[in-house]
Design an enzyme around this catalytic site. Sequence first.
Site, PDB file in Angstrom:
ATOM      1  N   ASP A 213       0.856  -1.187   0.000  1.00 55.59           N
ATOM      2  CA  ASP A 213       0.000   0.000   0.000  1.00 55.59           C
ATOM      3  C   ASP A 213       0.895   1.240   0.000  1.00 55.59           C
ATOM      4  O   ASP A 213       1.639   1.475   0.952  1.00 55.59           O
ATOM      5  CB  ASP A 213      -0.893  -0.017   1.242  1.00 55.59           C
ATOM      6  CG  ASP A 213      -1.904   1.114   1.283  1.00 55.59           C
ATOM      7  OD1 ASP A 213      -1.840   2.012   0.423  1.00 55.59           O
ATOM      8  OD2 ASP A 213      -2.763   1.102   2.183  1.00 55.59           O
ATOM      9  N   HIS A 215      -0.321   4.362  -0.221  1.00 51.94           N
ATOM     10  CA  HIS A 215      -1.083   5.519   0.269  1.00 51.94           C
ATOM     11  C   HIS A 215      -1.150   6.645  -0.763  1.00 51.94           C
ATOM     12  O   HIS A 215      -1.244   7.817  -0.418  1.00 51.94           O
ATOM     13  CB  HIS A 215      -0.481   6.062   1.568  1.00 51.94           C
ATOM     14  CG  HIS A 215      -0.720   5.203   2.763  1.00 51.94           C
ATOM     15  ND1 HIS A 215      -0.152   5.468   3.992  1.00 51.94           N
ATOM     16  CD2 HIS A 215      -1.469   4.094   2.940  1.00 51.94           C
ATOM     17  CE1 HIS A 215      -0.517   4.541   4.865  1.00 51.94           C
ATOM     18  NE2 HIS A 215      -1.322   3.697   4.244  1.00 51.94           N
ATOM     19  N   GLU A 239      -1.765  -1.373  -3.707  1.00 43.75           N
ATOM     20  CA  GLU A 239      -2.875  -0.503  -3.312  1.00 43.75           C
ATOM     21  C   GLU A 239      -2.509   0.981  -3.421  1.00 43.75           C
ATOM     22  O   GLU A 239      -1.422   1.385  -3.014  1.00 43.75           O
ATOM     23  CB  GLU A 239      -3.258  -0.841  -1.869  1.00 43.75           C
ATOM     24  CG  GLU A 239      -4.457  -0.106  -1.322  1.00 43.75           C
ATOM     25  CD  GLU A 239      -4.864  -0.653   0.037  1.00 43.75           C
ATOM     26  OE1 GLU A 239      -5.374   0.137   0.865  1.00 43.75           O
ATOM     27  OE2 GLU A 239      -4.668  -1.860   0.291  1.00 43.75           O
ATOM     28  N   GLU A 265     -10.533   3.584  -1.258  1.00 44.76           N
ATOM     29  CA  GLU A 265     -10.776   4.049   0.109  1.00 44.76           C
ATOM     30  C   GLU A 265     -10.899   5.572   0.187  1.00 44.76           C
ATOM     31  O   GLU A 265     -11.491   6.093   1.130  1.00 44.76           O
ATOM     32  CB  GLU A 265      -9.660   3.586   1.033  1.00 44.76           C
ATOM     33  CG  GLU A 265      -8.324   4.267   0.799  1.00 44.76           C
ATOM     34  CD  GLU A 265      -7.211   3.682   1.626  1.00 44.76           C
ATOM     35  OE1 GLU A 265      -6.690   4.415   2.488  1.00 44.76           O
ATOM     36  OE2 GLU A 265      -6.854   2.516   1.418  1.00 44.76           O
ATOM     37  N   HIS A 315     -12.189  -1.282   2.647  1.00 42.50           N
ATOM     38  CA  HIS A 315     -11.156  -0.702   3.496  1.00 42.50           C
ATOM     39  C   HIS A 315     -11.678  -0.688   4.927  1.00 42.50           C
ATOM     40  O   HIS A 315     -12.690  -0.057   5.210  1.00 42.50           O
ATOM     41  CB  HIS A 315     -10.842   0.721   3.023  1.00 42.50           C
ATOM     42  CG  HIS A 315      -9.770   1.398   3.808  1.00 42.50           C
ATOM     43  ND1 HIS A 315     -10.024   2.468   4.645  1.00 42.50           N
ATOM     44  CD2 HIS A 315      -8.442   1.173   3.881  1.00 42.50           C
ATOM     45  CE1 HIS A 315      -8.893   2.875   5.194  1.00 42.50           C
ATOM     46  NE2 HIS A 315      -7.907   2.105   4.747  1.00 42.50           N
TER      47      HIS A 315
END
Length: 387
Positions: A213, A215, A239, A265, A315
């Site tokens: 991930d 972000h 992700e 998300e 999420h």
Amino acid sequence: MKITNIEAFWLRCPIPKEKQHFSDYGLLTNFDMTLVVVTTDTGLQGFGEAKAAVGSSGSCASIVSCVENELKPQLIGQDARNISRIWEMVYNGTRDHYSLSRGRKFPILGRRGLTISALSGIDTALWDIKGKSLGVPVVELLGGSCRDKMEAYASGGWAKVDAIGEQLKGYTSKGFSGVKMRVGIMDETVKASVERVKAAREALGDNIKLMTDAHGTFSVPEAKQFCRGVADCNLYWFEEPINPDNKIGTAEVRSNTDIPIAAGESEYTAFDIRDMIAERALDVLQPDCAIIGGITEAIRVSQLAHTYQLELAPHCWGSAFSFMAGVSVAFASPSANVIEFSLGGNPMMYDLVEENIRVDDKGMIKAPDKPGLGVTPNWDFVKDFKQ
């Protein structure tokens, strides 16, 4: 069953030093959330979460104000059982009667952002109330569970290259057969992220699902470099490779790799997810029930996953209330295979509620079986950490 009150509480709880971690959001020293409480004239209360940030820390003052000063006056006196109608009232504002009579949206200007987050908390609380009033778990209201158990994956993974293997193996020692680690700007360079992933895969072996991930912190070229660098690491998904404003860029990253791309998300409403699907940007859809528009809108996203034959993986990094909302949606969807389980310092998951949320020793979580969301606030905790 009339709504008599809607309250929002900004909770901020310090995280013990030994459970703090550092990421692109900085050092996480507190966990913030907005608890939404809907009360009816029958005495039943429902609970939900509304998020001001996808990270664990941030000001929730604007969410509280939106819930109590903007949405509450619209909804007092409404029948709490009419969840879909209430959703349309908030989303379309004074033109909701046109929406309901014409069968299309007449949305307010605030159709994205904090208003939808605030709606998310109210919507989730209404589903909680409906389940409790009928004596069934929310998943039963969504069509029933597609499975008895679901694999949970351990979500964490912030350690440096020399410790990431040990950290992730600490998760698998608890029974988890899938783990997620963070990468991206927190590592300073793409090379450093790649080295951490390679170290993680070497430590875990070949039989553990490994997700990464970023972000949303890589650029498009950096995300491509990362994908090439970890091509032999058998990632289950990558992700949020780049920021959510660049849907075309996410599609470009996806077209340059065979690693499944996950996101969602940071999106508001199923319309945003639809647009990402249209750009061919996604393999895995990740709605957050505390952001997307509540359980109502998360179910619409799950229907998109089913229709386009994509994976659904809500999420679930947040409080016990958004976690159980996501779990309910996942169990009701044939498109879901795994569910996120927070292993960071998260008092809102473990201390905010009376119940003990757990996975079994094989890393599996059971389908919800208690009325509503099945979790209730610890009011002493709320009192202690209310801002």
